[in-house]
Motif scaffolding. Structure first.
Motif, PDB file in Angstrom:
ATOM      1  N   UNK A   1       0.849  -1.191   0.000  1.00  0.00           N
ATOM      2  CA  UNK A   1       0.000   0.000   0.000  1.00  0.00           C
ATOM      3  C   UNK A   1       0.880   1.235   0.000  1.00  0.00           C
ATOM      4  N   UNK A   2       0.638   2.150  -0.933  1.00  0.00           N
ATOM      5  CA  UNK A   2       1.358   3.415  -0.929  1.00  0.00           C
ATOM      6  C   UNK A   2       0.581   4.450  -0.135  1.00  0.00           C
ATOM      7  N   UNK A   3      -0.750   4.403  -0.250  1.00  0.00           N
ATOM      8  CA  UNK A   3      -1.604   5.357   0.463  1.00  0.00           C
ATOM      9  C   UNK A   3      -2.735   4.605   1.158  1.00  0.00           C
ATOM     10  N   UNK A   4      -3.005   4.991   2.396  1.00  0.00           N
ATOM     11  CA  UNK A   4      -4.139   4.428   3.124  1.00  0.00           C
ATOM     12  C   UNK A   4      -4.856   5.548   3.861  1.00  0.00           C
ATOM     13  N   UNK A   5      -6.143   5.688   3.577  1.00  0.00           N
ATOM     14  CA  UNK A   5      -6.989   6.697   4.212  1.00  0.00           C
ATOM     15  C   UNK A   5      -7.920   5.987   5.185  1.00  0.00           C
TER      16      UNK A   5
ATOM     17  N   UNK B   1      -7.322  17.771   7.946  1.00  0.00           N
ATOM     18  CA  UNK B   1      -8.546  16.982   8.178  1.00  0.00           C
ATOM     19  C   UNK B   1      -9.182  17.273   9.539  1.00  0.00           C
ATOM     20  N   UNK B   2     -10.504  17.231   9.564  1.00  0.00           N
ATOM     21  CA  UNK B   2     -11.228  17.375  10.822  1.00  0.00           C
ATOM     22  C   UNK B   2     -10.893  16.222  11.754  1.00  0.00           C
ATOM     23  N   UNK B   3     -10.848  15.012  11.181  1.00  0.00           N
ATOM     24  CA  UNK B   3     -10.413  13.833  11.933  1.00  0.00           C
ATOM     25  C   UNK B   3     -10.072  12.730  10.934  1.00  0.00           C
ATOM     26  N   UNK B   4      -9.528  11.644  11.459  1.00  0.00           N
ATOM     27  CA  UNK B   4      -9.128  10.537  10.597  1.00  0.00           C
ATOM     28  C   UNK B   4      -7.626  10.516  10.391  1.00  0.00           C
ATOM     29  N   UNK B   5      -7.190   9.609   9.550  1.00  0.00           N
ATOM     30  CA  UNK B   5      -5.760   9.393   9.363  1.00  0.00           C
ATOM     31  C   UNK B   5      -5.444   9.165   7.890  1.00  0.00           C
ATOM     32  N   UNK B   6      -4.373   9.787   7.429  1.00  0.00           N
ATOM     33  CA  UNK B   6      -3.887   9.591   6.062  1.00  0.00           C
ATOM     34  C   UNK B   6      -2.447   9.124   6.152  1.00  0.00           C
TER      35      UNK B   6
END
Length: 316
Positions: free
Chosen positions: A8-12, A66-71
């Motif tokens: 995985x290169x990107x995970x949201x 971002x308001x919340x979450x993870x990148x």
């Protein structure tokens, strides 16, 4: 949502991007979405205007906090990137191709300087000769002549300007490119040329794309996997072939019904579906796996219904 075993290169993860309008109103532009993009693949993000596609791309590249979450990019939380050197490396690794090839290029700069801007900022050339040589190579790579470097953006067509924008993105040798509706402002006759160019460059440069668009047929053509977005939510995710052939969510069905075919008889009888969201009291709505790597936003109780629907579609 099960994560692929490929690199995985990107995970949201559970990304939320809310905006306050006035004193009390809040717009949930992106409302708790999760997806991943494997190295070397193209993930298509499709949906109507205003659904949160571009906001998602801008949150990934850190134009928005971002308001919340993870990148996570290349194993690192984007929000935790601090310091000039680390941020510069992130800016090199992640580039964006913009929707409007007219507004995204500085009209007062020559094409050579526009493309070389990233090279100059990141000090990727030892001298002017090396800089100009690199720009000439990039112009050739995107199908333009090196002599075009001395001209200004207004001297080019829309398709040529988008090629300049692509060359600018490639100048810093990125790993990941967010293509934010890169063909929507172009003539239909030019769109396929730009998409084919992006595919050729992906193979040559080992690139990974997030391809944002509202045209499901074009997204299917370029993408390995597709996420369908509606009002800030991902309502369906699966392989491009699976979504195009067996789109299950009612909103996906409405997008598929709007795709024209070069068949007068078919078009004469084509029935276009209008999506009307159903009111539900379910509180456990989330992306749920209906078949292998095919997810639909629904409640647990709706899974058997979608599985049965998929089986019936595959029988036809």
């Amino acid at each position: 949502m099960t994560v692929s075993k490929r690199n995985k290169l990107l995970e949201v993860k559970h990304l939320k991007q809310y905006f306050n309008i006035g004193r009390s109103d809040e717009v949930k532009a992106v409302d708790d979405i999760s997806f991943y993009i494997n190295q070397g693949e193209t993930f298509g993000l499709v949906g109507e205007s205003g659904c949160g596609k571009s906001t998602t791309g801008r949150s990934i590249i850190r134009l928005y906090n971002p308001t919340s979450g993870e990148i996570n990019f290349d194993g690192e939380n984007v929000a935790s990137i601090n310091g000039r050197d680390r941020m510069n490396q992130f800016r090199r690794d992640v580039q964006m191709i913009y929707q409007d090839p007219y507004a995204s290029l500085n009209p007062r700069m020559k094409v050579r300087d526009i493309i070389a801007e990233g090279i100059d900022i990141h000090k990727l050339a030892k001298n002017v000769g090396e800089r100009n040589k690199r720009v000439d190579e990039l112009l050739k790579l995107v199908g333009l002549d090196p002599s075009h470097g001395t001209r200004y953006p207004h001297e080019f067509s829309g398709g040529q300007r988008q090629r300049i924008g692509i060359a600018r993105a490639l100048a810093v040798e990125p790993k990941f490119i967010i293509c934010d509706e890169p063909i929507s402002a172009l003539d239909v006759s030019i769109q396929a040329q730009v998409v084919n160019l992006l595919q050729e460059l992906q193979e040559k440069q080992q690139l990974t794309y997030l391809f944002i668009a509202h045209d499901l047929s074009m997204v299917k053509y370029i993408s390995d996997r597709i996420g369908v977005m509606y009002y800030g939510k991902l309502v369906e995710v699966g392989s491009a072939e699976e979504i195009y052939k067996y789109g299950l969510h009612p909103y996906t069905e409405s997008l598929l019904s709007a795709i024209p075919l070069p068949d007068p008889e078919y078009e004469r009888h084509r029935v276009r579906t209008t999506y009307k969201p159903e009111k539900t009291t379910a509180t456990d709505l989330s992306l749920r796996e209906i078949s292998e790597d095919h997810y639909v936003y629904c409640s647990e109780s709706a899974v058997p219904k979608y599985q049965e629907k998929l089986q019936e579609m595959k029988k036809q």
